[in-house]
Scaffold this motif. Sequence first.
Motif, short mmCIF file in Angstrom:
data_model
loop_
_atom_site.label_atom_id
_atom_site.label_comp_id
_atom_site.label_asym_id
_atom_site.label_seq_id
_atom_site.Cartn_x
_atom_site.Cartn_y
_atom_site.Cartn_z
N HIS A 27 0.62 -0.79 -0.23
CA HIS A 27 -0.02 0.23 -0.14
C HIS A 27 0.51 1.21 -0.20
N SER A 28 1.89 1.21 0.87
CA SER A 28 2.92 2.83 0.80
C SER A 28 3.28 2.53 -0.20
N LYS A 29 3.98 1.43 -1.09
CA LYS A 29 4.75 1.72 -2.28
C LYS A 29 4.13 2.34 -3.37
N LEU A 30 2.29 1.46 -3.23
CA LEU A 30 1.40 2.53 -4.18
C LEU A 30 1.07 3.81 -4.19
N TYR A 31 1.13 3.71 -2.76
CA TYR A 31 0.97 5.46 -2.52
C TYR A 31 1.57 6.50 -2.94
N GLU A 32 2.78 6.00 -2.93
CA GLU A 32 3.89 6.74 -3.14
C GLU A 32 4.00 7.28 -4.65
N ALA A 33 4.13 5.92 -5.07
CA ALA A 33 4.38 5.36 -6.87
C ALA A 33 2.86 6.33 -7.78
N ILE A 34 2.15 6.33 -7.09
CA ILE A 34 0.75 7.68 -7.77
C ILE A 34 1.40 8.96 -7.19
N MET A 35 1.89 9.06 -6.08
CA MET A 35 2.45 10.61 -5.98
C MET A 35 3.27 10.96 -6.60
N ARG A 36 4.06 9.99 -6.87
CA ARG A 36 5.35 10.29 -8.27
C ARG A 36 5.17 10.23 -9.47
N GLU A 37 4.23 9.84 -9.45
CA GLU A 37 3.89 9.70 -11.24
C GLU A 37 4.45 8.56 -11.82
N HIS A 57 -9.29 7.87 -7.29
CA HIS A 57 -9.09 9.10 -6.24
C HIS A 57 -8.14 9.70 -5.33
N LEU A 58 -6.70 8.69 -5.22
CA LEU A 58 -6.05 10.07 -4.53
C LEU A 58 -5.65 10.10 -6.13
N ALA A 59 -5.59 9.70 -7.33
CA ALA A 59 -4.20 10.32 -8.63
C ALA A 59 -5.25 11.90 -8.42
N ALA A 60 -7.02 11.94 -8.78
CA ALA A 60 -7.48 12.75 -8.32
C ALA A 60 -7.72 13.42 -8.12
N LYS A 61 -7.40 13.71 -6.54
CA LYS A 61 -7.77 14.51 -5.87
C LYS A 61 -5.86 15.39 -5.54
N TYR A 62 -5.64 14.76 -5.54
CA TYR A 62 -3.39 15.34 -5.92
C TYR A 62 -3.41 15.75 -7.08
N HIS A 63 -4.37 15.68 -8.55
CA HIS A 63 -3.92 15.75 -9.68
C HIS A 63 -2.89 15.59 -10.19
N LYS A 64 -2.89 14.25 -10.04
CA LYS A 64 -1.60 13.28 -10.92
C LYS A 64 -1.80 13.34 -12.10
#
Length: 438
Positions: A29-39, A81-88
């Motif tokens: 979960h943590s890695k997927l979270y970070e990968a989405i935020m880093r695109e 939703h994470l990607a949308a919320k932070y406009h990634k």
Amino acid sequence: MGNIPRKGSRDLVVDSATSLEDGPSAALHSKLYEAIMREDCTTIEVLLRNHPVNQPITILPNSTSSRLLLSQQTESIIPIHLAAKYHKAQSLLCLLRHGADPEVRDTTGLTTLNLILLHWPVTSTTWAKPGNRMHRILTDIQNNAITCLRILCAHGAQVNAQGESNKRSPLHLAIAYGCYPVLSILAQNGADVNAINEASMTPLHMAANMLNKEMMEMLIAYGANVNCAVSSTGNTPLKLAVCTASSKAGRLLGAGVSCIRLLLTHGAKVNAQDYKGQTAIHEACFGGREAIINLLLDFEANVNILTRNGESPIYMYLQRSFNVRDTALLARLLYHTYPLRMTNNQGILPAGIMLPEFRLLRDTLIKQSQKPLSLQGICKRNIRNIYGEKYKQHLKQLLPVTIWNSVYCCYDLAYLLQQDLPASQQQGLPATQTAFSG
């Protein structure tokens, strides 16, 4: 790939955050979270082999990911939703290509499109000058948000889907949160500009109530109904705009007048009545803003329409004492009024003229209301009401001078009132001839 099929995924909701022990699940979960935020799309694709794309990921406090987002609480969120919320944008596109459902809702009933709008970036500040570093950063953020919105629309996001709790469509959300760039994108992708929310208001009702001219222009350009009435009140966009603008002053009043003019020039019915029988001129007269009253009169507002309680626009004007003191504007309203009704259906006089200081004015107006016009006087007044100030000079060119003078040069209100008013109240009375009767 480990993804669940898209069918049925719209019924998924994010479970309440649960504790995850340190182990493979927490790390994934943590890695997927970070990968989405880093695109980091390559890493996202690899991680999705072991995590269903439409299932939430949970981030624990004090983890690397939570520190990245400055979060100190357990957070559970669906990847899209994470990607949308932070406009990634790149992460969003990657997730959609791997089966993410744009219509999956969170625990509050929000879709991916809803989340983009709720977290739309503010790009203008009073301290950011065009061209500086902060301005460029803010512009990039908004461009990313626009890109995300276009990606969602291209991948089948429902632009007319309403929230489960409030029936607000994406357009309603865009108006509420001031997302001006969103309107044209949503409209071009089939958004209903006349959709109603839980209060039976269309996006144009909301924009008019906020006096947001840019949004009003955009909605009208895409076919918004300028005469749509709220089902519970009968209010039109024009009446809402007049109500809001009447409470403004200075530069804000000027912006409100501009919004009102926009609606009128695009066919708003100036004499439309709400369920109480009130029109825009009733609201404007109660507010007492001369610029708004004059504009409505220029568009042939009828000052003789009565509410269900028998209140005329001039009755509304006389409800407030500071209106009564503007005798020049009072004179113009009287110029168009016949018959002059000083009471409502219950026989009650307007509150504004009940103060002792207005006793002589009150007595004068009551006398005039009890004094009927001659048939000739009624005809003259009808001509003035039908043709208004707009065509006054045009009629002067067409009619003989004596006839035109008999229609437009009538008793002087200032002279009439000066016979009864003390010197303190005579100041401000109109110096030019203004028809009160005849």
